[in-house]
Write a protein that holds these residues in place. Structure first.
Motif, short mmCIF file in Angstrom:
data_model
loop_
_atom_site.label_atom_id
_atom_site.label_comp_id
_atom_site.label_asym_id
_atom_site.label_seq_id
_atom_site.Cartn_x
_atom_site.Cartn_y
_atom_site.Cartn_z
N PRO A 9 0.83 -1.21 0.00
CA PRO A 9 0.00 0.00 0.00
C PRO A 9 0.86 1.26 0.00
O PRO A 9 1.72 1.43 0.87
CB PRO A 9 -0.82 -0.13 1.29
N ALA A 10 0.65 2.09 -1.03
CA ALA A 10 1.42 3.34 -1.19
C ALA A 10 0.50 4.47 -1.60
O ALA A 10 0.90 5.42 -2.28
CB ALA A 10 2.53 3.16 -2.23
N ALA A 11 -0.78 4.39 -1.21
CA ALA A 11 -1.79 5.34 -1.71
C ALA A 11 -2.26 6.32 -0.65
O ALA A 11 -3.30 6.97 -0.81
CB ALA A 11 -2.99 4.56 -2.26
N GLY A 12 -1.49 6.44 0.44
CA GLY A 12 -1.90 7.37 1.49
C GLY A 12 -1.62 8.82 1.14
O GLY A 12 -0.97 9.13 0.14
N SER A 14 0.13 10.91 3.05
CA SER A 14 1.42 11.37 3.62
C SER A 14 1.27 12.71 4.35
O SER A 14 2.19 13.54 4.32
CB SER A 14 2.48 11.52 2.51
N SER A 15 0.16 12.90 5.02
CA SER A 15 -0.07 14.22 5.63
C SER A 15 0.92 14.52 6.75
O SER A 15 1.35 15.66 6.91
CB SER A 15 -1.50 14.31 6.16
N ARG A 16 1.34 13.49 7.47
CA ARG A 16 2.29 13.74 8.57
C ARG A 16 3.72 13.92 8.03
O ARG A 16 4.63 14.30 8.77
CB ARG A 16 2.24 12.58 9.56
N LYS A 24 5.58 10.30 0.82
CA LYS A 24 6.72 9.56 1.38
C LYS A 24 7.10 8.30 0.61
O LYS A 24 8.29 7.99 0.49
CB LYS A 24 6.45 9.24 2.84
N GLU A 84 -9.20 5.07 2.63
CA GLU A 84 -8.53 4.54 3.80
C GLU A 84 -7.58 3.40 3.43
O GLU A 84 -7.77 2.77 2.36
CB GLU A 84 -9.56 4.02 4.83
N ALA A 108 4.36 0.23 1.96
CA ALA A 108 5.43 0.69 1.05
C ALA A 108 6.33 1.69 1.76
O ALA A 108 7.45 1.96 1.33
CB ALA A 108 4.82 1.33 -0.19
N ALA A 109 5.84 2.23 2.88
CA ALA A 109 6.61 3.20 3.68
C ALA A 109 7.51 2.52 4.71
O ALA A 109 8.03 3.19 5.61
CB ALA A 109 5.64 4.16 4.37
N LYS A 211 8.38 2.51 10.09
CA LYS A 211 7.47 3.06 9.06
C LYS A 211 7.83 4.53 8.89
O LYS A 211 7.88 5.28 9.88
CB LYS A 211 6.02 2.93 9.51
N THR A 213 6.93 7.92 8.57
CA THR A 213 5.73 8.74 8.75
C THR A 213 6.09 10.22 8.63
O THR A 213 5.39 10.97 7.98
CB THR A 213 5.10 8.45 10.13
#
Ligand SMILES: Nc1ccn([C@@H]2O[C@H](COP(=O)(O)OP(=O)(O)OP(=O)(O)O)[C@@H](O)[C@H]2O)c(=O)n1
Ligand SMILES: C[C@](O)(CO)[C@H](O)COP(=O)(O)O
Length: 247
Positions: A9-12, A14-16, A24, A84, A108-109, A211, A213
């Motif tokens: 999973p690499a579809a977030g 990355s807000s943080r 990221k 999500e 993926a992070a 991870k 983040t």
């Protein structure tokens, strides 16, 4: 030999990570994108028969443009993510081949996973049907007071507490059954299997399997990859397209 599929999973959002230009999984880590490091931990394995990376709709075109040729060389499939993390995983599960025995879900992070940890969590999943990497909580844990996020409300007993990592690995039928029963977005996949009443094995991971983040995590990962044995797939190298990957 059991056949494994790996979902990355690499579809977030990355807000943080707080970078205005790129997310990221696509950040430069030692000359290659973070997601490439994570994928490479699996591409050389004889038991891994399918790798699926999940990217967001907004990233899909740029991702394909930058990495399309290499994805083809590596045989990595691309899947669209969702709002999500669990939505992204659900989309990827629908693409897993029918002859796959186990599904490994790996952020993926998380680019610094040692091969021996992958071996151990894969073996535990074969034995138990479900297994995750995790690290015993070593610090003292505090819960903030209600409505006062910067005041201590209580100290949480850390006995028996573990911090979950990935890969999280499941027999394919089991994770499909768990996702079919999903009613909410959860932060990891093991929770869905736990809700079925199925025991999930804990395999001790490492703080080095961090991870990414925040930017500080990327700085730590830059030091870790210097000492992590390479798991580069044969005949594949992708010079990082500078730090303008997402500019
Ligand atoms: N809808 C989502 C949310 C997360 N992820 C992926 O799941 C992994 C772990 O999620 P997290 O670290 O929370 O990433 P983000 O959601 O991007 O981070 P943030 O909460 O800071 O926005 C990441 O590789 C992320 O890209 C995903 O594929 N789809
Ligand atoms: C799956 C995970 O990495 C286990 O710790 C974590 O739950 C991911 O959570 P995030 O909020 O999506 O980073």
């Amino acid at each position: 030999m059991p056949k494994f599929a790996v979902i990355l999973p690499a579809a977030g959002r990355s807000s943080r990570f707080r970078d205005p230009h790129y997310k990221k999984p696509f950040a430069n880590l030692g000359g290659r994108a973070v997601w490439l490091h994570s994928a490479e931990r699996f591409l050389n394995r004889k038991d891994v028969k399918q790798v699926i990376i999940v990217v967001s709709e907004e990233d899909r075109e740029e991702f394909g443009r930058k990495f399309g040729a290499n994805l083809a060389i590596m045989g990595v499939e691309v899947c669209l993510g969702g709002a999500e993390r669990t939505d992204s995983i659900q989309n990827a599960l629908a693409k897993v081949n029918d002859d796959i025995d186990f599904v490994a879900i790996h952020d993926a992070a998380r680019p610094c996973t040692a091969d021996k940890l992958v071996d151990q969590v894969f073996a535990a999943a074969e034995q138990h049907g479900a297994a995750i990497l995790a690290v015993p909580v070593a610090a003292t844990l505090k819960r903030a007071a209600k409505g006062q996020p910067t005041l201590i409300g209580e100290t949480v007993d850390r006995a028996g507490l573990w911090e979950a990592q990935t890969p999280q690995v499941f027999r394919r039928e089991l994770i499909n059954k768990a996702y079919a029963a999903r009613t909410a977005a959860l932060t990891d996949d093991a929770q869905l299997v736990e809700k079925l009443g199925v025991p999930v094995a804990l395999v001790e991971g490492s703080p080095m399997n961090l991870k990414i983040t925040t930017k500080d995590d990327l700085r730590l990962a830059e030091q870790i990859v210097k000492v992590l044995p390479k798991a580069k797939p044969e005949g594949f190298s992708h010079p990082f397209a500078g730090d303008d990957l997402w500019r």
